[in-house]
Design a protein around this motif. Sequence first.
Motif, PDB file in Angstrom:
ATOM      1  N   SER A  12      74.683  41.235  37.412  1.00 51.08           N
ATOM      2  CA  SER A  12      73.350  41.571  36.914  1.00 51.08           C
ATOM      3  C   SER A  12      72.414  40.369  36.835  1.00 51.08           C
ATOM      4  CB  SER A  12      73.455  42.233  35.545  1.00 51.08           C
ATOM      5  OG  SER A  12      73.992  41.323  34.589  1.00 51.08           O
ATOM      6  N   ILE A  44      74.461  50.065  40.698  1.00 45.79           N
ATOM      7  CA  ILE A  44      75.399  48.961  40.513  1.00 45.79           C
ATOM      8  C   ILE A  44      76.037  48.606  41.853  1.00 45.79           C
ATOM      9  CG2 ILE A  44      77.493  48.197  39.334  1.00 45.79           C
ATOM     10  CD1 ILE A  44      75.197  48.692  37.397  1.00 45.79           C
ATOM     11  N   ARG A  47      73.577  46.868  44.151  1.00 44.37           N
ATOM     12  CA  ARG A  47      73.317  45.500  43.696  1.00 44.37           C
ATOM     13  C   ARG A  47      74.460  44.565  44.098  1.00 44.37           C
ATOM     14  NH1 ARG A  47      74.620  45.255  38.063  1.00 44.37           N
ATOM     15  NH2 ARG A  47      76.467  44.184  38.852  1.00 44.37           N
ATOM     16  N   LYS A 302      68.484  43.937  33.378  1.00 46.25           N
ATOM     17  CA  LYS A 302      69.791  43.271  33.410  1.00 46.25           C
ATOM     18  C   LYS A 302      70.701  43.831  32.324  1.00 46.25           C
ATOM     19  CE  LYS A 302      72.058  38.792  32.787  1.00 46.25           C
ATOM     20  NZ  LYS A 302      72.989  39.355  31.781  1.00 46.25           N
ATOM     21  N   HIS A 305      71.918  47.319  33.166  1.00 43.56           N
ATOM     22  CA  HIS A 305      73.011  47.289  34.140  1.00 43.56           C
ATOM     23  C   HIS A 305      74.327  46.904  33.468  1.00 43.56           C
ATOM     24  CE1 HIS A 305      71.393  47.486  38.439  1.00 43.56           C
ATOM     25  NE2 HIS A 305      70.372  47.835  37.669  1.00 43.56           N
ATOM     26  N   ASP A 306      74.287  45.900  32.614  1.00 41.60           N
ATOM     27  CA  ASP A 306      75.501  45.464  31.915  1.00 41.60           C
ATOM     28  C   ASP A 306      76.052  46.591  31.037  1.00 41.60           C
ATOM     29  OD1 ASP A 306      75.365  42.959  33.048  1.00 41.60           O
ATOM     30  OD2 ASP A 306      74.350  42.037  31.335  1.00 41.60           O
TER      31      ASP A 306
END
Length: 321
Positions: A12, A44, A47, A302, A305-306
């Motif tokens: 991320s 995810i 990315r 970020k 995403h985490d």
Amino acid sequence: MKALTFRSFGDSSVLTYQEHPTPEIRPNEVLIEMKAIGLNFADIYRRKGNYHLEGTPPYLLGYEGAGIITKLGDTVSDLQVGQRVAFADVPNANAEFVVAPFDKVIPLPDSISYETAASILLQGLTAHYLTRDSYDIHPRDLVLIHAAAGGVGQLLTQIVRLHGAIPIGLTSSTEKAEIAKKAGSEHVFLYSDDWVEQILTLTDQQGVDVVYESVGSTLMDSFQATKTHGTVVFYGMAGGDPAPVDPRFLMDTSKTLTGGDLWNVLTTREERVRRAGELFNWVESGHLQVAHPTTFSLSDGKRAHDYLEGRQSTGKILMIP
């Protein structure tokens, strides 16, 4: 406009919230000011570089969201500026403004909020085709649902009950088992237990009519839990690649393996609007409950995403511009 972008694949930390050119529309497109953006595991994977990604850096993620039309292309006649709309399969959604082809835009009823639309479309349309196209659910069917506390799992459970069938859930923890029960699972078993044997015991060694398999690595276990003439619907591999299946095994056991992919279903505007309309009707009537989403600002992408990658959520994660 501002957008959540990245230039290289990785964790991320590669994500950056920055200025990005506002896209120009073509004659058959509309410009949408985004109000809510759905975050999914596909984001995810892209990315990280695990999924195909078109174009050149900086990349924008996101395929699902809702907002308001601010500009129409010259050939668009069935929509209007100021109209509330949503979409499930339009790229570059992680931005303040998104260009969408006319045929992928789904009008929103007044009763459906931006947040609800961005929470339900991708996962809800997936659950819809799984119970209509991949396997046609019938009353009293025994239906095993993997990841029953997840976004698709909770919606699948509710739709299965709407069809008069009996949902049985699989989850990874007792906490998630409670969520699956609240969604309507008649029984819930844990992956850490001998769930195949438990299901066979529950069904007098017969097995279930259909398994909705989204883990992948559990595919052969799903077959063991399926009755003769039963069906396994494979639509995801969140837990790893499935083992190869020998066609002779399917012949010997008289079992069916079928796959499913939403993009093979949403082939026309009419299909999108019709299927989404049924979902919206279920929400409006109270037959389909949408779990309250976890929201982050788009600038805090970020952390969103985490949160998803850490599997901390049981409902939808939204990013708000």
